[in-house]
Design a protein around this motif. Structure first.
Motif, short mmCIF file in Angstrom:
data_model
loop_
_atom_site.label_atom_id
_atom_site.label_comp_id
_atom_site.label_asym_id
_atom_site.label_seq_id
_atom_site.Cartn_x
_atom_site.Cartn_y
_atom_site.Cartn_z
N GLU A 199 0.78 -1.19 0.14
CA GLU A 199 -0.19 0.13 -0.11
C GLU A 199 0.86 1.18 0.06
O GLU A 199 0.62 2.41 -0.54
N ASN A 200 2.10 1.24 0.45
CA ASN A 200 2.93 2.29 0.71
C ASN A 200 3.53 2.58 -0.65
O ASN A 200 3.74 3.94 -0.93
N LEU A 201 3.83 1.64 -1.49
CA LEU A 201 4.64 1.89 -2.79
C LEU A 201 4.17 3.00 -3.59
O LEU A 201 5.04 3.65 -4.18
N GLY A 205 0.60 10.19 -0.24
CA GLY A 205 -0.03 10.80 0.82
C GLY A 205 1.36 10.78 2.07
O GLY A 205 1.51 11.73 2.85
N HIS A 206 2.03 9.87 2.06
CA HIS A 206 2.97 9.85 3.14
C HIS A 206 4.25 10.51 3.22
O HIS A 206 4.70 10.72 4.28
N PRO A 207 4.86 10.69 1.74
CA PRO A 207 6.06 10.96 2.22
C PRO A 207 6.41 12.48 3.06
O PRO A 207 7.34 12.58 3.59
N THR A 210 5.81 11.20 6.80
CA THR A 210 6.84 10.20 7.40
C THR A 210 8.34 10.36 7.12
O THR A 210 9.25 10.24 7.94
N HIS A 211 8.60 10.98 6.12
CA HIS A 211 10.05 11.25 5.62
C HIS A 211 10.65 12.73 6.12
O HIS A 211 11.62 13.15 5.48
N GLU A 212 9.72 13.45 7.00
CA GLU A 212 10.25 14.80 7.22
C GLU A 212 11.68 14.79 7.89
O GLU A 212 12.43 15.75 7.34
N ASP A 364 12.06 5.25 8.51
CA ASP A 364 10.94 5.95 9.00
C ASP A 364 9.61 5.07 8.46
O ASP A 364 8.70 5.00 9.04
N ASP A 365 9.78 4.82 7.17
CA ASP A 365 8.62 3.80 6.53
C ASP A 365 8.52 2.60 7.34
O ASP A 365 7.21 2.45 7.71
N VAL A 366 9.64 2.06 7.53
CA VAL A 366 9.32 0.47 8.10
C VAL A 366 8.86 0.76 9.74
O VAL A 366 8.16 0.05 10.02
FE FE2 Z 1 8.26 5.96 2.05
#
Ligand code: FE2
Lengths: 437, 171
Positions: A199-201, A205-207, A210-212, A364-366
């Motif tokens: 779902e993340n791939l 919406g997440h970067p 999540t990756h701040e 951070d994803d994991v």
């Molecule tokens: Fe990511």
């Protein structure tokens, strides 16, 4: 089990992520029947080479036989039950050997000790029952080898149809038109269900959230030391902090069987190395064709439910469920045959930054996946939202067909669950079509 | 931190075994104290931090590595570790290094370099519990402006080909 109760049009029940029973059914009905990526033929270039991996929870061995043919066997001696090969790549001189018996490369039992003792028993060296068992179906496209554990089911060509163009582009980028696995394998364990990774791939919406920490860290260095310049490594990390419009302007394409891809988030670079590479490609296929090939610029493609190629940086992620809350992701990198060595070195640099277990981006994803797994295990709510841009996806008029949505749509996730629903619905036998909404 | 020898170092042969040991212990201690910037300052300008992916990996350029970081990538990692939205660093990693079996393998006066081998274990506590890394260090130390600096820190993990959960701090 009533599968229908787990799926709504734009929500799924948390049991799909946390129920052991659901996981068991998935291993049976999805990984026991779908076309699953096993490996690339460049991993076993010569007769006697083998590559040992998994299809669902089954250990399997992909081998190259004497006549160059590729076989995939269950990793189990049919005589006493031991595995015949360790995980990973290896080579055998014409025979597989377990502690109890030997087998020819085609899987036929060659011999067991004290053969005299088997006289007048039902044991028979030539009986297929005592040969290595082959998986039901094997198919390959441009060197990428897939297998299905079920005799019946979708034809490989039909299964692959929507994302075949990604595999073509993956290989067409090579001056020789072929690619080879190079540089080793990264292996990352996640404490979360395998579907969360999928779902993340293609979730844009997440970067930004999540990756701040990583894109801010890269920008801080760039501003403090480099006057705002972003070398290749920092450019990759910085990309996750792009503004909302950047993400919504991308296109998401979704296809039958849960597949999808996202248009690229990085423009093709135009540095001296890229020009040198372009020249090597143009020398083989002509300048116009080279431009046409490189104009197909995609970020992650999803070939559900087992792998995800990244065509423009030659990465290939393989998703192996370990248990309901453990997933192994393996990341392979490929050489574009005929391209300059420096291009492969850049592929490694990209992968060291983004895909290594020590990646400052992926960590951070994991972590977030694991937090989802923990939260979903509580009784704090039964349903998980997939509403973003639901009902707004359109049929795509281009030759590939499928559906198209804005870059921030959860179309790929809904599309995966439509396929999941079909696979999991016992004896459905229906085609897995994403319904235009 | 006081130095074992206050005298400036002129060449590789000025360096005693004791100084080498102290340097490695200090390096490990800075990591365990999360004094990452001070740790990074131990590196020479072109110094590299390298965790090969395979045993006896000949080079970091033509193969994937678990990490291959220059000053820029180390500092970005440090910036991230210090960032308050580093989700996976809540709670932050705590580590304890053990460095042992230190051997000076090579001294080269012409290039002012020493190659130092050692064995290490690092215990790390994170939100998912305690885990251990073990392996061999190979430090290439250089004499630069009267100081000992790290030209390359190579970290050969005994399980480098394993599947890992994310590795965030320096080993
Ligand atoms: Fe990511």
């Amino acid at each position: 089990m009533d599968i229908d109760r787990l799926i709504k049009k734009d929500e799924v029940h948390r049991d799909v992520y946390v129920s052991e029973e659901v996981f068991g059914l998935e291993m049976d009905r999805i990984f026991g029947s779908a076309w699953i990526y096993v490996g690339h033929d460049s991993q076993i270039p010569n007769p006697g080479d083998y590559w040992t991996t998994r299809i669902g929870l089954q250990s399997v061995v992909m081998t190259r036989g004497k006549r160059d043919e590729i076989n995939i066997f269950y990793n189990r001696c049919p005589h006493k039950g031991a595995r015949i090969a360790e995980e990973g790549c290896g080579h055998t001189n014409g025979l597989f050997r377990c502690p109890f018996s030997t087998f020819n490369l085609d899987g036929k039992l060659r011999g067991v000790p004290y053969l005299d003792g088997y006289q007048d028993t039902s044991f028979d060296l030539t009986d297929p029952r005592f040969s290595l068992r082959k998986v039901a179906r094997v198919a390959a496209y441009r060197g990428f080898v897939f297998a299905s554990l079920a005799e019946d089911g979708a034809e490989f060509e039909d299964f692959l149809a929507g994302v075949k163009s990604s595999l073509d582009n993956f290989c067409d980028r090579a001056p020789e038109g072929t690619v080879s696995v190079a540089g080793g394998v990264f292996r990352v364990v996640q404490r979360s269900n395998w579907k969360i990774f999928f779902e993340n791939l293609n979730d844009t919406g997440h970067p930004i959230a999540t990756h701040e920490s990583s894109y801010r860290a890269a920008r801080q260095y760039s501003e403090e030391v480099l006057d705002g310049e972003l070398p290749f490594e920092l450019h990759i990390i910085d990309g996750n902090g792009a503004p909302p419009k950047f993400w919504s302007d991308l296109d998401l394409h979704a296809f039958d069987y849960g597949h999808s891809y996202m248009t690229a988030i990085f423009n093709a670079p135009d540095d001296p190395l890229s020009q040198q590479y372009f020249a090597s490609l143009a020398a083989k296929v002509g300048g116009d064709r080279a431009e046409e090939i490189l104009a197909v610029n995609r970020h992650n493609t999803i070939i559900y439910p087992s792998c995800s190629p990244h065509t423009s940086f030659q990465q290939w992620r393989v998703i192996r469920p370990l248990s309901v809350d453990r997933t192994l992701v393996e990341i392979f990198t490929f050489r574009l045959d005929g391209a300059p060595d420096e291009l492969l070195q850049r592929t490694f640099t990209y992968s060291n930054v983004v895909n290594s277990p020590s990646s400052i981006v992926m960590t951070d994803d994991v972590h977030v996946y694991a937090e989802c797994q923990k939260g979903l295990s509580t009784q704090g709510g039964d349903w998980v939202s997939q509403h973003r841009n639901a009902g707004q996806d359109q049929p795509y008029s281009g030759s590939e067909g499928g559906l198209i949505g804005v870059g921030t749509s959860e179309l790929p996730i809904r599309n995966q669950f439509r396929a999941w629903h079909e696979y999991m619905s016992e004896g459905s036998g229906q085609s897995v079509s994403p319904e235009a909404s | 931190m006081t130095s074992v020898n206050p005298q400036p170092i002129n060449s590789a042969s000025d360096i005693s075994y004791e100084m080498v040991c102290h340097f490695l212990y200090r390096e490990a201690r800075l990591l365990d104290q999360r004094k990452f910037t001070e740790w990074d300052n131990l590196f020479a300008e072109q110094g590299m931090y390298w965790i090969p992916l395979i045993e006896d990996q000949p080079d970091p350029i033509n193969h994937l590595s678990l990490a291959y970081e220059d000053s820029m990538m180390r500092q970005v990692r440090i910036n991230r570790l210090n960032h308050n939205r580093a989700w996976s660093q809540k709670p932050r990693s705590r580590t304890s290094h053990m460095v042992s079996a230190i051997v000076i393998e090579k001294i080269c006066d012409e290039t002012n370099r020493l190659v130092v081998g050692s064995a290490f274990q690092m215990a790390e506590w994170r939100s998912f519990g305690l885990r251990t890394f073990a392996g061999l260090y190979t430090h290439t130390l250089v004499v630069s402006d009267g100081h000992l600096k790290i030209g390359e820190k190579r970290v050969d993990l005994i399980d480098s080909g394993e599947a890992f959960e994310p590795i965030e701090v320096f080993i």
